[in-house]
Design a protein around this motif. Structure first.
Motif, PDB file in Angstrom:
ATOM      1  N   MET A   1       6.800  -4.755  -5.876  1.00 56.86           N
ATOM      2  CA  MET A   1       8.241  -4.665  -5.642  1.00 56.86           C
ATOM      3  C   MET A   1       8.575  -5.348  -4.328  1.00 56.86           C
ATOM      4  SD  MET A   1      10.724  -1.341  -5.565  1.00 56.86           S
ATOM      5  CE  MET A   1       9.812  -0.498  -4.299  1.00 56.86           C
ATOM      6  N   PRO A   2       9.523  -6.304  -4.289  1.00 58.75           N
ATOM      7  CA  PRO A   2       9.908  -6.935  -3.047  1.00 58.75           C
ATOM      8  C   PRO A   2      10.329  -5.902  -2.023  1.00 58.75           C
ATOM      9  CG  PRO A   2      10.895  -8.079  -4.917  1.00 58.75           C
ATOM     10  CD  PRO A   2      10.271  -6.829  -5.446  1.00 58.75           C
ATOM     11  N   LYS A   3      10.107  -6.222  -0.745  1.00 59.30           N
ATOM     12  CA  LYS A   3      10.427  -5.259   0.302  1.00 59.30           C
ATOM     13  C   LYS A   3      11.899  -4.865   0.282  1.00 59.30           C
ATOM     14  CE  LYS A   3       6.720  -6.676   3.435  1.00 59.30           C
ATOM     15  NZ  LYS A   3       6.383  -7.253   4.748  1.00 59.30           N
ATOM     16  N   ARG A   4      12.781  -5.797  -0.107  1.00 57.70           N
ATOM     17  CA  ARG A   4      14.206  -5.483  -0.093  1.00 57.70           C
ATOM     18  C   ARG A   4      14.574  -4.472  -1.159  1.00 57.70           C
ATOM     19  NH1 ARG A   4      17.496  -7.277   3.184  1.00 57.70           N
ATOM     20  NH2 ARG A   4      19.237  -6.748   1.819  1.00 57.70           N
ATOM     21  N   LEU A   5      13.663  -4.173  -2.053  1.00 57.36           N
ATOM     22  CA  LEU A   5      13.950  -3.191  -3.090  1.00 57.36           C
ATOM     23  C   LEU A   5      13.417  -1.815  -2.735  1.00 57.36           C
ATOM     24  CD1 LEU A   5      13.284  -5.259  -6.319  1.00 57.36           C
ATOM     25  CD2 LEU A   5      15.403  -4.954  -5.040  1.00 57.36           C
ATOM     26  N   ALA A   6      12.853  -1.664  -1.548  1.00 59.61           N
ATOM     27  CA  ALA A   6      12.278  -0.368  -1.177  1.00 59.61           C
ATOM     28  C   ALA A   6      13.323   0.730  -1.154  1.00 59.61           C
ATOM     29  CB  ALA A   6      11.607  -0.464   0.189  1.00 59.61           C
ATOM     30  N   ALA A   7      14.580   0.391  -0.894  1.00 56.58           N
ATOM     31  CA  ALA A   7      15.631   1.403  -0.829  1.00 56.58           C
ATOM     32  C   ALA A   7      16.004   1.954  -2.194  1.00 56.58           C
ATOM     33  CB  ALA A   7      16.889   0.810  -0.183  1.00 56.58           C
ATOM     34  N   LEU A   8      15.463   1.386  -3.249  1.00 60.30           N
ATOM     35  CA  LEU A   8      15.908   1.767  -4.577  1.00 60.30           C
ATOM     36  C   LEU A   8      15.157   2.952  -5.154  1.00 60.30           C
ATOM     37  CD1 LEU A   8      16.251  -1.809  -6.065  1.00 60.30           C
ATOM     38  CD2 LEU A   8      17.764  -0.570  -4.515  1.00 60.30           C
ATOM     39  N   ALA A   9      14.194   3.491  -4.429  1.00 62.15           N
ATOM     40  CA  ALA A   9      13.359   4.532  -4.997  1.00 62.15           C
ATOM     41  C   ALA A   9      13.212   5.667  -4.022  1.00 62.15           C
ATOM     42  CB  ALA A   9      11.993   3.977  -5.353  1.00 62.15           C
ATOM     43  N   LEU A  10      14.142   6.571  -3.998  1.00 59.64           N
ATOM     44  CA  LEU A  10      14.153   7.577  -2.954  1.00 59.64           C
ATOM     45  C   LEU A  10      13.893   8.999  -3.436  1.00 59.64           C
ATOM     46  CD1 LEU A  10      17.077   6.274  -0.735  1.00 59.64           C
ATOM     47  CD2 LEU A  10      14.654   6.086  -0.343  1.00 59.64           C
ATOM     48  N   GLY A  11      13.722   9.425  -4.583  1.00 59.65           N
ATOM     49  CA  GLY A  11      13.229  10.738  -4.975  1.00 59.65           C
ATOM     50  C   GLY A  11      14.087  11.962  -4.732  1.00 59.65           C
ATOM     51  N   LEU A  12      13.911  12.941  -5.556  1.00 58.97           N
ATOM     52  CA  LEU A  12      14.501  14.274  -5.451  1.00 58.97           C
ATOM     53  C   LEU A  12      15.977  14.255  -5.139  1.00 58.97           C
ATOM     54  CD1 LEU A  12      13.492  17.140  -5.923  1.00 58.97           C
ATOM     55  CD2 LEU A  12      13.377  17.435  -3.473  1.00 58.97           C
ATOM     56  N   GLY A  13      16.806  13.742  -6.021  1.00 55.03           N
ATOM     57  CA  GLY A  13      18.248  13.684  -5.813  1.00 55.03           C
ATOM     58  C   GLY A  13      18.983  14.320  -6.958  1.00 55.03           C
ATOM     59  N   LEU A  14      18.912  15.604  -7.115  1.00 52.32           N
ATOM     60  CA  LEU A  14      19.622  16.278  -8.185  1.00 52.32           C
ATOM     61  C   LEU A  14      21.114  16.085  -8.022  1.00 52.32           C
ATOM     62  CD1 LEU A  14      17.685  19.656  -8.297  1.00 52.32           C
ATOM     63  CD2 LEU A  14      17.344  17.641  -9.697  1.00 52.32           C
TER      64      LEU A  14
ATOM     65  N   ASP B   1       1.248   1.440 -10.520  1.00 54.87           N
ATOM     66  CA  ASP B   1       0.093   0.612 -10.170  1.00 54.87           C
ATOM     67  C   ASP B   1       0.558  -0.442  -9.159  1.00 54.87           C
ATOM     68  OD1 ASP B   1      -2.334  -0.650 -10.064  1.00 54.87           O
ATOM     69  OD2 ASP B   1      -2.099  -1.680 -11.985  1.00 54.87           O
ATOM     70  N   ARG B   2       0.255  -0.200  -7.882  1.00 54.04           N
ATOM     71  CA  ARG B   2       0.730  -1.092  -6.824  1.00 54.04           C
ATOM     72  C   ARG B   2       0.039  -2.446  -6.916  1.00 54.04           C
ATOM     73  NH1 ARG B   2      -0.728  -1.935  -1.335  1.00 54.04           N
ATOM     74  NH2 ARG B   2      -2.340  -0.333  -1.512  1.00 54.04           N
ATOM     75  N   GLN B   3       0.830  -3.500  -7.011  1.00 54.37           N
ATOM     76  CA  GLN B   3       0.325  -4.857  -7.090  1.00 54.37           C
ATOM     77  C   GLN B   3       0.333  -5.508  -5.706  1.00 54.37           C
ATOM     78  OE1 GLN B   3      -0.885  -6.100 -10.070  1.00 54.37           O
ATOM     79  NE2 GLN B   3      -0.508  -3.975 -10.707  1.00 54.37           N
ATOM     80  N   PRO B   4      -0.405  -6.610  -5.515  1.00 51.35           N
ATOM     81  CA  PRO B   4      -0.409  -7.292  -4.217  1.00 51.35           C
ATOM     82  C   PRO B   4       1.009  -7.618  -3.760  1.00 51.35           C
ATOM     83  CG  PRO B   4      -2.124  -8.190  -5.625  1.00 51.35           C
ATOM     84  CD  PRO B   4      -1.325  -7.251  -6.473  1.00 51.35           C
ATOM     85  N   GLY B   5       1.298  -7.304  -2.520  1.00 55.17           N
ATOM     86  CA  GLY B   5       2.630  -7.556  -1.968  1.00 55.17           C
ATOM     87  C   GLY B   5       3.601  -6.420  -2.150  1.00 55.17           C
ATOM     88  N   GLN B   6       3.249  -5.431  -2.966  1.00 52.23           N
ATOM     89  CA  GLN B   6       4.116  -4.283  -3.176  1.00 52.23           C
ATOM     90  C   GLN B   6       3.768  -3.172  -2.188  1.00 52.23           C
ATOM     91  OE1 GLN B   6       3.589  -3.315  -7.336  1.00 52.23           O
ATOM     92  NE2 GLN B   6       5.242  -4.682  -7.956  1.00 52.23           N
ATOM     93  N   GLN B   7       4.732  -2.284  -1.963  1.00 48.53           N
ATOM     94  CA  GLN B   7       4.539  -1.177  -1.038  1.00 48.53           C
ATOM     95  C   GLN B   7       4.196   0.111  -1.795  1.00 48.53           C
ATOM     96  OE1 GLN B   7       4.472  -1.654   2.159  1.00 48.53           O
ATOM     97  NE2 GLN B   7       5.162  -3.781   2.085  1.00 48.53           N
ATOM     98  N   GLU B   8       3.542   1.013  -1.102  1.00 53.67           N
ATOM     99  CA  GLU B   8       3.287   2.342  -1.668  1.00 53.67           C
ATOM    100  C   GLU B   8       4.616   3.076  -1.818  1.00 53.67           C
ATOM    101  OE1 GLU B   8       1.935   5.121  -3.512  1.00 53.67           O
ATOM    102  OE2 GLU B   8       0.312   3.851  -2.741  1.00 53.67           O
ATOM    103  N   LEU B   9       4.773   3.809  -2.921  1.00 49.37           N
ATOM    104  CA  LEU B   9       6.021   4.517  -3.177  1.00 49.37           C
ATOM    105  C   LEU B   9       6.013   5.952  -2.654  1.00 49.37           C
ATOM    106  CD1 LEU B   9       6.842   3.380  -6.834  1.00 49.37           C
ATOM    107  CD2 LEU B   9       7.391   2.259  -4.666  1.00 49.37           C
ATOM    108  N   SER B  10       4.891   6.632  -2.762  1.00 47.92           N
ATOM    109  CA  SER B  10       4.830   8.061  -2.420  1.00 47.92           C
ATOM    110  C   SER B  10       4.998   8.289  -0.915  1.00 47.92           C
ATOM    111  CB  SER B  10       3.504   8.660  -2.885  1.00 47.92           C
ATOM    112  OG  SER B  10       3.352   8.515  -4.280  1.00 47.92           O
ATOM    113  N   TYR B  11       5.602   9.433  -0.582  1.00 48.31           N
ATOM    114  CA  TYR B  11       5.742   9.809   0.823  1.00 48.31           C
ATOM    115  C   TYR B  11       5.994  11.304   0.925  1.00 48.31           C
ATOM    116  CZ  TYR B  11      10.854   9.800   0.098  1.00 48.31           C
ATOM    117  OH  TYR B  11      12.126  10.045  -0.355  1.00 48.31           O
ATOM    118  N   MET B  12       5.970  11.810   2.157  1.00 50.36           N
ATOM    119  CA  MET B  12       6.187  13.228   2.439  1.00 50.36           C
ATOM    120  C   MET B  12       7.427  13.388   3.309  1.00 50.36           C
ATOM    121  SD  MET B  12       3.575  14.810   0.996  1.00 50.36           S
ATOM    122  CE  MET B  12       3.574  16.407   1.824  1.00 50.36           C
ATOM    123  N   GLU B  13       8.042  14.572   3.188  1.00 49.71           N
ATOM    124  CA  GLU B  13       9.238  14.850   3.983  1.00 49.71           C
ATOM    125  C   GLU B  13       9.323  16.340   4.300  1.00 49.71           C
ATOM    126  OE1 GLU B  13      13.449  12.652   3.810  1.00 49.71           O
ATOM    127  OE2 GLU B  13      13.195  14.074   2.166  1.00 49.71           O
TER     128      GLU B  13
END
Length: 245
Positions: free
Chosen positions: A1-14, A115-127
């Motif tokens: 996923m291009p870096k500019r698309l990182a904002a598109l996947a933010l989790g837990l938004g009921l 499945d993270r491909q070359p150039g893509q960022q990890e999606l998972s995180y903690m908060e």
């Protein structure tokens, strides 16, 4: 996923969910849950499904001491990736004293099957998250503060602050809600968007047998250009049907 698309996947938004009923399990334990069908899945007002419908589920096991564990699952669609589901786990402590409720929790946002491909960022995180609520019938004041030491897309420190109000109307027990929040990110280039303002106004109507309906408007101050040329950060109307147990 291009870096500019990182904002598109933010989790837990009921969307807007009513207070859940409790199923007593004995020994001080109880379980609650919900199933949600929505016209879109947004987290902090950014679409996680590319403006498409979502089916979601939540479950929480709690103890009378205030301790609880829970989980959330939803379908997702992120451009340029094979991520198709999100599963979040949460553990925390919640207590209510004289109309004032505080809730301290830790949340893990995961994307099984990605499945993270070359150039893509990890999606998972903690908060880590703190929620506050004060009930002054018919008005409820709410606030949320969240911090991630390495936010989505490995974008460094992420801070979220939100405040809002719920007003219960005497007609059909309708609840009108408004929220105003702000997201700060340490590494905006990696995250894929600037720090931004999020706002929403919505209504929730109880129906019967644990069902409720909600609808409202959700927006940000992120332009399409700042959002990688996509419409997932645009303002939108969202409707949802929720069943709680």
């Amino acid at each position: 996923m291009p870096k500019r698309l990182a904002a598109l996947a933010l989790g837990l938004g009921l969307i807007s969910t009513p207070a859940m009923a409790q199923v007593d399990l004995g020994a001080g334990f109880s379980v609650t849950g919900s199933v949600i069908g929505a016209t879109d899945y947004v987290f902090r007002n950014i679409s996680q499904t590319r403006n498409r419908p979502a089916v979601q589920g939540t479950v929480e096991l709690s103890h009378e001491t205030g301790l609880y564990v829970g989980a959330f699952a939803s379908n997702v669609t992120f451009p340029g990736t094979d991520a198709r589901q999100e599963v979040d786990v949460i553990a925390g402590y919640r207590r209510t004293i004289s109309g004032f409720t505080f809730d301290i929790s830790g949340i893990g946002y995961t994307y099984p099957g990605y499945d993270r491909q070359p150039g893509q960022q990890e999606l998972s995180y903690m908060e880590a998250m703190l929620k506050l609520k004060y009930e002054l019938d018919p008005v409820t004041f709410v606030g949320t503060a969240a911090y991630s030491p390495n936010f989505f897309g490995r974008s460094g420190d992420g801070y979220w602050l939100e405040g809002g109000v719920d007003v219960k109307l005497p007609v059909l027990d309708i609840v009108l809600s408004g929220r105003l929040g702000y997201q700060w990110i340490e590494r905006n280039a990696r995250f894929g968007a600037p720090d931004y303002l999020a706002y929403s106004v919505y209504a929730t109507v109880p129906i019967a047998y644990g069902f409720s309906a909600s609808a409202g408007y959700y927006g940000t101050d992120i332009s399409q250009r700042e959002c990688g040329g996509l419409k997932v950060c645009d303002g939108r109307f969202i409707a949802a049907l929720t069943w709680t147990f």
